[in-house]
Scaffold this motif. Sequence first.
Motif, PDB file in Angstrom:
ATOM      1  N   LEU A  19      -3.700 -40.327  44.737  1.00  0.00           N
ATOM      2  CA  LEU A  19      -2.302 -40.682  44.563  1.00  0.00           C
ATOM      3  C   LEU A  19      -1.561 -39.470  44.026  1.00  0.00           C
ATOM      4  N   ILE A  20      -0.336 -39.274  44.513  1.00  0.00           N
ATOM      5  CA  ILE A  20       0.523 -38.231  43.953  1.00  0.00           C
ATOM      6  C   ILE A  20       1.891 -38.844  43.676  1.00  0.00           C
ATOM      7  N   THR A  21       2.366 -38.667  42.463  1.00  0.00           N
ATOM      8  CA  THR A  21       3.651 -39.248  42.074  1.00  0.00           C
ATOM      9  C   THR A  21       4.811 -38.401  42.598  1.00  0.00           C
ATOM     10  N   SER A  22       6.008 -38.923  42.421  1.00  0.00           N
ATOM     11  CA  SER A  22       7.182 -38.164  42.835  1.00  0.00           C
ATOM     12  C   SER A  22       7.294 -36.866  42.038  1.00  0.00           C
ATOM     13  N   GLY A  23       6.765 -36.857  40.841  1.00  0.00           N
ATOM     14  CA  GLY A  23       6.795 -35.661  40.005  1.00  0.00           C
ATOM     15  C   GLY A  23       5.638 -34.710  40.225  1.00  0.00           C
ATOM     16  N   GLY A  24       4.697 -35.091  41.097  1.00  0.00           N
ATOM     17  CA  GLY A  24       3.579 -34.206  41.404  1.00  0.00           C
ATOM     18  C   GLY A  24       2.298 -34.496  40.648  1.00  0.00           C
ATOM     19  N   GLY A  25       2.295 -35.502  39.785  1.00  0.00           N
ATOM     20  CA  GLY A  25       1.071 -35.878  39.111  1.00  0.00           C
ATOM     21  C   GLY A  25       0.091 -36.498  40.089  1.00  0.00           C
ATOM     22  N   THR A  26      -1.198 -36.272  39.856  1.00  0.00           N
ATOM     23  CA  THR A  26      -2.204 -36.746  40.796  1.00  0.00           C
ATOM     24  C   THR A  26      -3.259 -37.603  40.100  1.00  0.00           C
ATOM     25  N   ASN A  27      -3.904 -38.446  40.894  1.00  0.00           N
ATOM     26  CA  ASN A  27      -4.978 -39.299  40.409  1.00  0.00           C
ATOM     27  C   ASN A  27      -5.968 -39.468  41.552  1.00  0.00           C
ATOM     28  N   TYR A  28      -7.264 -39.467  41.224  1.00  0.00           N
ATOM     29  CA  TYR A  28      -8.291 -39.541  42.254  1.00  0.00           C
ATOM     30  C   TYR A  28      -9.337 -40.605  41.926  1.00  0.00           C
ATOM     31  N   ALA A  29      -9.899 -41.170  42.966  1.00  0.00           N
ATOM     32  CA  ALA A  29     -11.077 -42.007  42.782  1.00  0.00           C
ATOM     33  C   ALA A  29     -12.223 -41.128  42.292  1.00  0.00           C
ATOM     34  N   ASP A  30     -13.072 -41.690  41.459  1.00  0.00           N
ATOM     35  CA  ASP A  30     -14.189 -40.912  40.912  1.00  0.00           C
ATOM     36  C   ASP A  30     -15.062 -40.344  42.026  1.00  0.00           C
ATOM     37  N   SER A  31     -15.190 -41.089  43.104  1.00  0.00           N
ATOM     38  CA  SER A  31     -16.096 -40.690  44.179  1.00  0.00           C
ATOM     39  C   SER A  31     -15.635 -39.439  44.929  1.00  0.00           C
ATOM     40  N   VAL A  32     -14.356 -39.064  44.772  1.00  0.00           N
ATOM     41  CA  VAL A  32     -13.849 -37.902  45.513  1.00  0.00           C
ATOM     42  C   VAL A  32     -13.386 -36.770  44.601  1.00  0.00           C
ATOM     43  N   LYS A  33     -13.423 -36.978  43.303  1.00  0.00           N
ATOM     44  CA  LYS A  33     -12.982 -35.930  42.369  1.00  0.00           C
ATOM     45  C   LYS A  33     -13.770 -34.650  42.571  1.00  0.00           C
ATOM     46  N   GLY A  34     -13.061 -33.544  42.625  1.00  0.00           N
ATOM     47  CA  GLY A  34     -13.695 -32.254  42.829  1.00  0.00           C
ATOM     48  C   GLY A  34     -13.931 -31.908  44.287  1.00  0.00           C
ATOM     49  N   ARG A  35     -13.752 -32.868  45.183  1.00  0.00           N
ATOM     50  CA  ARG A  35     -13.952 -32.613  46.620  1.00  0.00           C
ATOM     51  C   ARG A  35     -12.664 -32.749  47.416  1.00  0.00           C
ATOM     52  N   PHE A  36     -11.801 -33.678  47.014  1.00  0.00           N
ATOM     53  CA  PHE A  36     -10.557 -33.952  47.743  1.00  0.00           C
ATOM     54  C   PHE A  36      -9.370 -33.462  46.904  1.00  0.00           C
ATOM     55  N   ALA A  37      -8.300 -33.091  47.592  1.00  0.00           N
ATOM     56  CA  ALA A  37      -7.073 -32.693  46.913  1.00  0.00           C
ATOM     57  C   ALA A  37      -5.870 -33.242  47.669  1.00  0.00           C
ATOM     58  N   ILE A  38      -5.004 -33.923  46.951  1.00  0.00           N
ATOM     59  CA  ILE A  38      -3.780 -34.450  47.539  1.00  0.00           C
ATOM     60  C   ILE A  38      -2.635 -33.524  47.174  1.00  0.00           C
ATOM     61  N   SER A  39      -1.715 -33.343  48.112  1.00  0.00           N
ATOM     62  CA  SER A  39      -0.543 -32.515  47.851  1.00  0.00           C
ATOM     63  C   SER A  39       0.619 -33.048  48.685  1.00  0.00           C
ATOM     64  N   ARG A  40       1.812 -32.604  48.341  1.00  0.00           N
ATOM     65  CA  ARG A  40       2.984 -33.043  49.078  1.00  0.00           C
ATOM     66  C   ARG A  40       3.933 -31.878  49.297  1.00  0.00           C
ATOM     67  N   ASP A  41       4.652 -31.942  50.418  1.00  0.00           N
ATOM     68  CA  ASP A  41       5.689 -30.968  50.735  1.00  0.00           C
ATOM     69  C   ASP A  41       6.961 -31.766  50.972  1.00  0.00           C
ATOM     70  N   ASN A  42       7.807 -31.817  49.966  1.00  0.00           N
ATOM     71  CA  ASN A  42       9.018 -32.640  50.073  1.00  0.00           C
ATOM     72  C   ASN A  42       9.983 -32.096  51.118  1.00  0.00           C
ATOM     73  N   ALA A  43       9.943 -30.806  51.371  1.00  0.00           N
ATOM     74  CA  ALA A  43      10.818 -30.230  52.393  1.00  0.00           C
ATOM     75  C   ALA A  43      10.419 -30.681  53.798  1.00  0.00           C
TER      76      ALA A  43
END
Length: 115
Positions: A50-74
């Motif tokens: 999950l990524i908030t409107s402010g850019g904060g992120t949260n991950y399931a334990d099973s994917v931490k360290g392997r997956f990365a979420i990001s957003r490009d508002n433009a």
Amino acid sequence: QVQLVESGGGLVQPGGSLRLSCAASGMVFSNYAMGWYRQAPGKQRELVALITSGGGTNYADSVKGRFAISRDNAKNTVYLQMNSLKPEDTAVYYCSARLFTREYWGQGTQVTVSS
């Protein structure tokens, strides 16, 4: 009319990488929290990242360290970079957008991790 369109899924070998994209339209993208969920056959849909409107992120334990979420508002796009993929990551991956009581979903993209 809000639309979320996922892309980037496919077949990959264990240990490989994929990058999923979700292009949003019909909404003020920057206001929304964006998430990636997945559903494997016979299992319930689960939150991956999950990524908030402010850019904060949260991950399931099973994917931490392997997956990365990001957003490009433009570009009204959210990404999920998936590294070190495992067979248990095989699922349909869905993009979601949430703002207060509004929630929208994409159609999903299949990710299969297999040798």
